[in-house]
Scaffold this motif. Structure first.
Motif, PDB file in Angstrom:
ATOM      1  N   GLU A  24       0.828  -1.206   0.000  1.00  0.00           N
ATOM      2  CA  GLU A  24       0.000   0.000   0.000  1.00  0.00           C
ATOM      3  C   GLU A  24       0.869   1.266   0.000  1.00  0.00           C
ATOM      4  O   GLU A  24       0.569   2.237  -0.701  1.00  0.00           O
ATOM      5  CB  GLU A  24      -0.916   0.012   1.227  1.00  0.00           C
ATOM      6  CG  GLU A  24      -2.122  -0.891   1.118  1.00  0.00           C
ATOM      7  CD  GLU A  24      -3.149  -0.585   2.178  1.00  0.00           C
ATOM      8  OE1 GLU A  24      -4.349  -0.779   1.912  1.00  0.00           O
ATOM      9  OE2 GLU A  24      -2.763  -0.165   3.287  1.00  0.00           O
ATOM     10  N   ARG A  25       1.887   1.244   0.816  1.00  0.00           N
ATOM     11  CA  ARG A  25       2.749   2.418   0.920  1.00  0.00           C
ATOM     12  C   ARG A  25       3.433   2.712  -0.407  1.00  0.00           C
ATOM     13  O   ARG A  25       3.509   3.865  -0.847  1.00  0.00           O
ATOM     14  CB  ARG A  25       3.797   2.182   2.013  1.00  0.00           C
ATOM     15  CG  ARG A  25       4.768   3.326   2.217  1.00  0.00           C
ATOM     16  CD  ARG A  25       4.087   4.551   2.784  1.00  0.00           C
ATOM     17  NE  ARG A  25       5.036   5.644   2.958  1.00  0.00           N
ATOM     18  CZ  ARG A  25       4.700   6.850   3.365  1.00  0.00           C
ATOM     19  NH1 ARG A  25       3.439   7.114   3.648  1.00  0.00           N
ATOM     20  NH2 ARG A  25       5.610   7.799   3.494  1.00  0.00           N
ATOM     21  N   ILE A  26       3.930   1.677  -1.078  1.00  0.00           N
ATOM     22  CA  ILE A  26       4.612   1.863  -2.363  1.00  0.00           C
ATOM     23  C   ILE A  26       3.621   2.261  -3.455  1.00  0.00           C
ATOM     24  O   ILE A  26       3.882   3.168  -4.252  1.00  0.00           O
ATOM     25  CB  ILE A  26       5.360   0.573  -2.755  1.00  0.00           C
ATOM     26  CG1 ILE A  26       6.489   0.284  -1.750  1.00  0.00           C
ATOM     27  CG2 ILE A  26       5.905   0.670  -4.177  1.00  0.00           C
ATOM     28  CD1 ILE A  26       7.146  -1.058  -1.942  1.00  0.00           C
ATOM     29  N   ARG A  27       2.481   1.581  -3.470  1.00  0.00           N
ATOM     30  CA  ARG A  27       1.515   1.795  -4.555  1.00  0.00           C
ATOM     31  C   ARG A  27       0.678   3.052  -4.375  1.00  0.00           C
ATOM     32  O   ARG A  27       0.434   3.797  -5.325  1.00  0.00           O
ATOM     33  CB  ARG A  27       0.597   0.566  -4.643  1.00  0.00           C
ATOM     34  CG  ARG A  27      -0.441   0.614  -5.765  1.00  0.00           C
ATOM     35  CD  ARG A  27      -1.350  -0.593  -5.659  1.00  0.00           C
ATOM     36  NE  ARG A  27      -2.041  -0.617  -4.368  1.00  0.00           N
ATOM     37  CZ  ARG A  27      -2.623  -1.713  -3.859  1.00  0.00           C
ATOM     38  NH1 ARG A  27      -2.569  -2.865  -4.521  1.00  0.00           N
ATOM     39  NH2 ARG A  27      -3.242  -1.655  -2.690  1.00  0.00           N
ATOM     40  N   ASP A  28       0.218   3.297  -3.132  1.00  0.00           N
ATOM     41  CA  ASP A  28      -0.760   4.356  -2.884  1.00  0.00           C
ATOM     42  C   ASP A  28      -0.220   5.508  -2.049  1.00  0.00           C
ATOM     43  O   ASP A  28      -0.880   6.537  -1.901  1.00  0.00           O
ATOM     44  CB  ASP A  28      -1.994   3.786  -2.178  1.00  0.00           C
ATOM     45  CG  ASP A  28      -2.557   2.569  -2.902  1.00  0.00           C
ATOM     46  OD1 ASP A  28      -2.575   2.588  -4.138  1.00  0.00           O
ATOM     47  OD2 ASP A  28      -2.977   1.611  -2.225  1.00  0.00           O
ATOM     48  N   GLY A  29       0.944   5.320  -1.433  1.00  0.00           N
ATOM     49  CA  GLY A  29       1.510   6.370  -0.617  1.00  0.00           C
ATOM     50  C   GLY A  29       0.988   6.432   0.801  1.00  0.00           C
ATOM     51  O   GLY A  29       1.386   7.283   1.581  1.00  0.00           O
ATOM     52  N   ARG A  30       0.077   5.522   1.165  1.00  0.00           N
ATOM     53  CA  ARG A  30      -0.512   5.502   2.492  1.00  0.00           C
ATOM     54  C   ARG A  30      -0.701   4.046   2.948  1.00  0.00           C
ATOM     55  O   ARG A  30      -1.008   3.167   2.143  1.00  0.00           O
ATOM     56  CB  ARG A  30      -1.882   6.186   2.505  1.00  0.00           C
ATOM     57  CG  ARG A  30      -1.849   7.682   2.225  1.00  0.00           C
ATOM     58  CD  ARG A  30      -1.256   8.469   3.375  1.00  0.00           C
ATOM     59  NE  ARG A  30      -1.376   9.908   3.173  1.00  0.00           N
ATOM     60  CZ  ARG A  30      -0.527  10.647   2.490  1.00  0.00           C
ATOM     61  NH1 ARG A  30       0.520  10.067   1.905  1.00  0.00           N
ATOM     62  NH2 ARG A  30      -0.704  11.953   2.357  1.00  0.00           N
ATOM     63  N   ALA A  31      -0.544   3.835   4.230  1.00  0.00           N
ATOM     64  CA  ALA A  31      -0.870   2.534   4.828  1.00  0.00           C
ATOM     65  C   ALA A  31      -2.217   2.687   5.529  1.00  0.00           C
ATOM     66  O   ALA A  31      -2.398   3.588   6.348  1.00  0.00           O
ATOM     67  CB  ALA A  31       0.197   2.124   5.838  1.00  0.00           C
ATOM     68  N   THR A  32      -3.187   1.830   5.203  1.00  0.00           N
ATOM     69  CA  THR A  32      -4.557   2.001   5.685  1.00  0.00           C
ATOM     70  C   THR A  32      -4.944   0.953   6.718  1.00  0.00           C
ATOM     71  O   THR A  32      -4.352  -0.137   6.784  1.00  0.00           O
ATOM     72  CB  THR A  32      -5.556   1.912   4.518  1.00  0.00           C
ATOM     73  OG1 THR A  32      -5.568   0.561   4.002  1.00  0.00           O
ATOM     74  CG2 THR A  32      -5.170   2.874   3.395  1.00  0.00           C
ATOM     75  N   SER A  33      -5.955   1.278   7.497  1.00  0.00           N
ATOM     76  CA  SER A  33      -6.478   0.321   8.472  1.00  0.00           C
ATOM     77  C   SER A  33      -7.116  -0.866   7.764  1.00  0.00           C
ATOM     78  O   SER A  33      -7.002  -2.013   8.225  1.00  0.00           O
ATOM     79  CB  SER A  33      -7.492   0.993   9.400  1.00  0.00           C
ATOM     80  OG  SER A  33      -8.583   1.523   8.671  1.00  0.00           O
TER      81      SER A  33
END
Length: 443
Positions: free
Chosen positions: A258-267
């Motif tokens: 998520e961090r690499i693809r979207d820039g955010r880590a989500t719940s």
């Protein structure tokens, strides 16, 4: 003996807790107008499969084989005849433990068809699917031959995957997760897409529910995996530690994607990563060491995080990513035993490729995995098509748009205004219905 029975019954209770855990996990992921229906699909499965299991399900899964390793005798212990009381106490513990597996497997499928299925049709499907798919597959995977210790003669014959093929599946990667995931894929293809998908946003309405559900699943899964040792012994301990290890690694792996693809880590990503890790380690939990568990978890987190996006590219509406998490995660965990399996932690294991065992185990694992996948997919598609053309599977378009909770259960999850007896009285449901009321009051 008493200690083992106590551990088995405790584990059964932990697995039962996974059903409301799954209900909250799925319920939080749907829109507010569908949450009660989502909860009811899990609880409906609990009631229905709990009844079928004690009548003929246990006997079909664990009765003496009557079909070349394909089917147990459904009449051998009809209604658990001869298994209740006396020296059969340890057997009844096993009956209870395996009942929870059957219930949970059926409930897993429901997430794929969220928002659009009639409750009565779902219950009919659940009962038929358990009878024709889950009970036989459980026999293939979980029913082992029994022998007389004194004479060495076979006293009971089990399923072909467990005995003739010799594939390794400690707690249900094939029988539970690949089985449910393949069924989910078949069912969404038969039923079709939700109204408005994929153009309309269909975001989770309650992420705290999702996190709560994931936590309950993780807690109950220790009973699911460690309880499959059937004894309070070191193998149970290995399964317990590996379940923690792999799941933790999968959570981090999913968040990394998520961090690499979207820039955010989500719940939502964290909760999904937890479930992906639990799924993948299930077949392998007592057959691999710590490094194997870490590797399986990390790989599952990465692969499943990428796999959930395939539904958009391929055009099938798997509402809550049952295919991407359970089918893909189950296949990943089952196949990776062929690489990471080691007799160093369990004499009942086999050495995989990375431990000097060659390619043979991987081939065995692949045959078991894809046999279950193919059988479940084909039979599910047939069941789904028959229900679709006879009684109908989907709610009508109006009920789907306004809210399946009102249409199927005459209830809403969240009553912000008046109402009598908890029944739906508004022209809309959830947030949408409340907004409409407020707009009218301002006018």
């Amino acid at each position: 003996m008493e200690g083992n029975t106590a551990w088995l019954l405790t584990s059964a209770a932990l697995v039962l807790l996974m059903v409301p855990g799954l209900a909250f996990f799925y319920g939080g992921m749907v829109r507010s107008k569908s949450v009660l229906n989502m909860l009811m699909m899990s609880f409906g499965s609990l009631g229905l499969i709990g009844v079928l299991w004690v009548i003929f399900g246990y006997s079909t899964a664990f009765g003496d084989d009557v079909g070349g390793g394909l089917l147990g005798n459904p009449f051998e212990a009809l209604g658990l005849s001869g298994l209740m009381g006396g020296e059969a106490l340890s057997t009844t513990g096993f009956v209870a433990f395996q009942a929870m597996f059957a219930i949970l497997t059926v409930a897993l499928i429901s997430g794929a068809v969220a928002d659009r299925v009639r409750f009565g049709a779902w219950l009919l499907f659940a009962g038929v699917w358990a009878t024709l798919v889950y009970f036989p597959v459980a026999h293939w995977v979980f029913a082992f031959d029994a022998t007389d210790e004194a004479t060495g003669e076979t006293t009971k014959t089990g399923g072909w995957i467990a005995n003739q093929l010799g594939a390794l599946d400690f707690a249900g990667g094939t029988a539970v997760h690949i089985n449910a995931g393949a069924a989910a894929l078949a069912l969404v293809l038969v039923i079709g897409k939700r109204v408005g998908w994929p153009k309309e946003p269909m975001k989770p309405h309650n992420l705290p529910f999702v996190m709560l559900g994931a936590g309950l699943l993780w807690f109950g899964w220790f009973g699911f995996n460690a309880g499959s040792a059937l004894k309070a012994n070191n193998i149970a301990g290995v399964a317990f530690v590996n379940t923690l290890t792999a799941t933790s690694a999968a959570l981090l792996g999913w968040l990394l994607i998520e961090r690499i693809r979207d820039g955010r880590a989500t719940s939502l990503g964290a909760a999904s990563g937890v479930v992906a890790g639990l799924v993948a380690i299930t077949p392998a939990c007592a057959f691999v060491d710590t490094w194997g568990a870490l590797s399986i978890g990390a790989i599952a987190g990465l692969v499943c995080a990428l796999a959930v996006g395939l539904k958009y590219k391929l055009g099938f509406d798997d509402s809550l990513d049952v295919v991407g998490v359970h089918l893909v995660g189950g296949v990943v965990g089952t196949l990776l035993i062929g690489f990471f399996g080691t007799v160093g932690v369990n004499e009942g294991s086999k050495d995989g490729l990375f431990y000097g065992g060659g390619w043979g185990l991987l081939g065995t694992q692949a045959i078991g995995a894809f046999a279950v996948l193919g059988y479940s997919f084909v039979v599910t598609a047939i069941i789904g098509l028959i229900i679709k053309v006879t009684m109908g599977f989907r709610v009508d378009k109006e009920a789907e748009v306004t809210g399946i909770d009102e249409g199927e259960h005459a209830e809403t999850a969240y009553e912000f205004g008046g109402g009598r007896g908890g029944r739906a009285v508004s022209s809309g449901s959830g947030v949408a219905g409340t907004a409409k009321k407020l707009e009218g009051s301002k006018a």
